[in-house]
Design a protein around this motif. Sequence first.
Motif, PDB file in Angstrom:
ATOM      1  N   LEU A 118       0.825  -1.146   0.023  1.00 29.19           N
ATOM      2  CA  LEU A 118      -0.008  -0.003   0.042  1.00 29.19           C
ATOM      3  C   LEU A 118       0.786   1.417  -0.066  1.00 29.19           C
ATOM      4  O   LEU A 118       0.464   2.169  -0.742  1.00 29.19           O
ATOM      5  CB  LEU A 118      -0.877  -0.086   1.170  1.00 29.19           C
ATOM      6  CG  LEU A 118      -2.017  -0.991   1.148  1.00 29.19           C
ATOM      7  CD1 LEU A 118      -2.769  -1.265   2.495  1.00 29.19           C
ATOM      8  CD2 LEU A 118      -3.087  -0.471   0.048  1.00 29.19           C
ATOM      9  N   ASP A 121       2.123   1.613  -3.539  1.00 28.44           N
ATOM     10  CA  ASP A 121       0.953   2.323  -4.566  1.00 28.44           C
ATOM     11  C   ASP A 121       0.798   3.828  -3.811  1.00 28.44           C
ATOM     12  O   ASP A 121       0.596   4.495  -4.822  1.00 28.44           O
ATOM     13  CB  ASP A 121      -0.332   1.524  -4.020  1.00 28.44           C
ATOM     14  CG  ASP A 121      -0.353   0.889  -5.068  1.00 28.44           C
ATOM     15  OD1 ASP A 121       0.324   0.344  -5.786  1.00 28.44           O
ATOM     16  OD2 ASP A 121      -1.695  -0.223  -4.909  1.00 28.44           O
ATOM     17  N   ALA A 122       0.788   4.026  -2.555  1.00 31.96           N
ATOM     18  CA  ALA A 122       0.674   5.510  -2.437  1.00 31.96           C
ATOM     19  C   ALA A 122       1.677   6.423  -2.745  1.00 31.96           C
ATOM     20  O   ALA A 122       1.419   7.862  -3.137  1.00 31.96           O
ATOM     21  CB  ALA A 122       0.574   5.574  -0.814  1.00 31.96           C
ATOM     22  N   ARG A 126      -0.209   8.020  -6.191  1.00 35.87           N
ATOM     23  CA  ARG A 126      -0.767   8.959  -5.490  1.00 35.87           C
ATOM     24  C   ARG A 126      -2.192   8.694  -5.115  1.00 35.87           C
ATOM     25  O   ARG A 126      -2.845   7.678  -5.203  1.00 35.87           O
ATOM     26  CB  ARG A 126      -0.805   9.954  -6.514  1.00 35.87           C
ATOM     27  CG  ARG A 126       0.570  10.483  -7.043  1.00 35.87           C
ATOM     28  CD  ARG A 126       1.418  11.315  -6.216  1.00 35.87           C
ATOM     29  NE  ARG A 126       2.745  11.620  -6.679  1.00 35.87           N
ATOM     30  CZ  ARG A 126       3.621  12.163  -6.394  1.00 35.87           C
ATOM     31  NH1 ARG A 126       3.449  12.912  -5.061  1.00 35.87           N
ATOM     32  NH2 ARG A 126       4.628  12.306  -6.887  1.00 35.87           N
ATOM     33  N   GLY A 127      -2.605   9.452  -4.229  1.00 39.53           N
ATOM     34  CA  GLY A 127      -3.855   9.388  -3.814  1.00 39.53           C
ATOM     35  C   GLY A 127      -4.299   9.279  -2.433  1.00 39.53           C
ATOM     36  O   GLY A 127      -3.335   8.491  -1.724  1.00 39.53           O
ATOM     37  N   LEU A 128      -4.957  10.285  -1.849  1.00 43.87           N
ATOM     38  CA  LEU A 128      -5.047   9.946  -0.197  1.00 43.87           C
ATOM     39  C   LEU A 128      -5.662   8.772   0.210  1.00 43.87           C
ATOM     40  O   LEU A 128      -5.304   8.414   1.354  1.00 43.87           O
ATOM     41  CB  LEU A 128      -6.075  11.373   0.289  1.00 43.87           C
ATOM     42  CG  LEU A 128      -6.013  11.412   1.696  1.00 43.87           C
ATOM     43  CD1 LEU A 128      -4.399  11.828   2.068  1.00 43.87           C
ATOM     44  CD2 LEU A 128      -6.795  12.768   1.596  1.00 43.87           C
ATOM     45  N   HIS A 129      -6.479   8.381  -0.551  1.00 45.12           N
ATOM     46  CA  HIS A 129      -7.059   6.927  -0.008  1.00 45.12           C
ATOM     47  C   HIS A 129      -6.219   5.842   0.107  1.00 45.12           C
ATOM     48  O   HIS A 129      -6.170   5.062   0.641  1.00 45.12           O
ATOM     49  CB  HIS A 129      -8.116   6.752  -0.938  1.00 45.12           C
ATOM     50  CG  HIS A 129      -7.832   6.220  -2.515  1.00 45.12           C
ATOM     51  ND1 HIS A 129      -7.511   7.097  -3.327  1.00 45.12           N
ATOM     52  CD2 HIS A 129      -7.712   4.990  -2.923  1.00 45.12           C
ATOM     53  CE1 HIS A 129      -7.189   6.669  -4.611  1.00 45.12           C
ATOM     54  NE2 HIS A 129      -7.295   5.295  -4.367  1.00 45.12           N
ATOM     55  N   ARG A 130      -5.087   5.863  -0.592  1.00 50.34           N
ATOM     56  CA  ARG A 130      -4.013   5.014  -0.648  1.00 50.34           C
ATOM     57  C   ARG A 130      -3.354   4.929   0.815  1.00 50.34           C
ATOM     58  O   ARG A 130      -2.837   4.059   1.293  1.00 50.34           O
ATOM     59  CB  ARG A 130      -3.027   4.828  -1.905  1.00 50.34           C
ATOM     60  CG  ARG A 130      -3.737   4.167  -3.103  1.00 50.34           C
ATOM     61  CD  ARG A 130      -2.817   4.460  -4.551  1.00 50.34           C
ATOM     62  NE  ARG A 130      -3.172   3.802  -5.547  1.00 50.34           N
ATOM     63  CZ  ARG A 130      -4.167   4.316  -6.537  1.00 50.34           C
ATOM     64  NH1 ARG A 130      -4.626   5.438  -6.299  1.00 50.34           N
ATOM     65  NH2 ARG A 130      -4.706   3.385  -7.370  1.00 50.34           N
ATOM     66  N   TRP A 131      -2.923   6.266   1.072  1.00 49.44           N
ATOM     67  CA  TRP A 131      -2.387   6.553   2.412  1.00 49.44           C
ATOM     68  C   TRP A 131      -3.247   6.078   3.455  1.00 49.44           C
ATOM     69  O   TRP A 131      -2.637   5.803   4.449  1.00 49.44           O
ATOM     70  CB  TRP A 131      -1.926   8.170   2.479  1.00 49.44           C
ATOM     71  CG  TRP A 131      -0.971   8.359   1.724  1.00 49.44           C
ATOM     72  CD1 TRP A 131      -0.889   9.049   0.303  1.00 49.44           C
ATOM     73  CD2 TRP A 131       0.648   8.250   1.779  1.00 49.44           C
ATOM     74  NE1 TRP A 131       0.327   9.083  -0.225  1.00 49.44           N
ATOM     75  CE2 TRP A 131       1.261   8.821   0.840  1.00 49.44           C
ATOM     76  CE3 TRP A 131       1.255   7.605   3.012  1.00 49.44           C
ATOM     77  CZ2 TRP A 131       2.740   8.675   0.644  1.00 49.44           C
ATOM     78  CZ3 TRP A 131       2.541   7.413   2.774  1.00 49.44           C
ATOM     79  CH2 TRP A 131       3.449   8.241   1.604  1.00 49.44           C
ATOM     80  N   ALA A 132      -4.552   6.417   3.073  1.00 49.06           N
ATOM     81  CA  ALA A 132      -5.679   6.062   4.228  1.00 49.06           C
ATOM     82  C   ALA A 132      -5.674   4.591   4.482  1.00 49.06           C
ATOM     83  O   ALA A 132      -5.560   4.030   5.553  1.00 49.06           O
ATOM     84  CB  ALA A 132      -6.703   6.843   3.931  1.00 49.06           C
ATOM     85  N   ALA A 133      -5.715   3.881   3.367  1.00 47.26           N
ATOM     86  CA  ALA A 133      -5.501   2.531   3.557  1.00 47.26           C
ATOM     87  C   ALA A 133      -4.450   1.822   4.134  1.00 47.26           C
ATOM     88  O   ALA A 133      -4.513   0.999   5.091  1.00 47.26           O
ATOM     89  CB  ALA A 133      -5.580   1.840   2.085  1.00 47.26           C
ATOM     90  N   VAL A 136      -4.875   2.546   7.764  1.00 49.02           N
ATOM     91  CA  VAL A 136      -5.642   1.335   8.329  1.00 49.02           C
ATOM     92  C   VAL A 136      -5.011   0.126   8.578  1.00 49.02           C
ATOM     93  O   VAL A 136      -5.185  -0.550   9.972  1.00 49.02           O
ATOM     94  CB  VAL A 136      -7.105   1.393   7.457  1.00 49.02           C
ATOM     95  CG1 VAL A 136      -7.773  -0.008   7.773  1.00 49.02           C
ATOM     96  CG2 VAL A 136      -7.755   2.340   7.458  1.00 49.02           C
TER      97      VAL A 136
END
Length: 170
Positions: A118, A121-122, A126-133, A136
Motif C-alpha cells: 500500500l 502504491d501511495a 498517488r491518492g489520499l485513499h491509498r495513504w488512508a488504506a 488502516v
Amino acid sequence: IMENDEGTVGVQALQVIEGQRLNMFENYGGYGTLYFFLQALPVGMLGRSILALRLVTALAGTLTIPLAAWLGWRLFGYRTALAGTLLLAASHLHVHFSLVSPTAGSFDPLFTTALALLLYDALTRRGLHRWAAAGVVMGVGRHFYGGARAMVVIVIALLGGVLVFRRGLL
C-alpha cells in the motif's frame, strides 16, 4: 498437542464466544484482543478443536504468500517475485507460525507485506485513499501481536529515505 500460549488463545477465544470478553481493542499478555475475536469465529463455527484454533493463522500465512509475490513483482519484476515467494513458502519460520496459533506470528508478515504494498502504491500512484488504506492496515495490525508495532518504524524509515533520495515522490 495444544498447550501454553496456544491453550491461552483458545481460552480467550472461548471467553469471546461466551460474552466474557467484550473489548476487542485492549491488550492481553502481549496480544491485541482483536486477535481473540477473530479466533472465536472458526472456534464458534467448528467447535473446540485444534483445526478451528489454527485455521485463522494458517489462512493469514497462506495469504501472505501471494501478497509477497505481488509486492516482489511490483518492486523488482517477475524473477525476483518468484524467487522471494518460493523462499517464503519454504521458510521453516513462516510455515511454523502459519500452523501454530499461539503467537499470531503469521499476522505480522501479513500486515507488514500489505503495508509495504500500500505504501508503494501511495508513493507511485498517488491518492489520499491509498495513504488512508496504509494507515488502516497499520492501525489494525497493532491489535494482533507485538511485532506489528514495528510498522511505525518501517513507515518512518521509508518516508525518511524517500524524503532524502526521492523527494519528488512526496
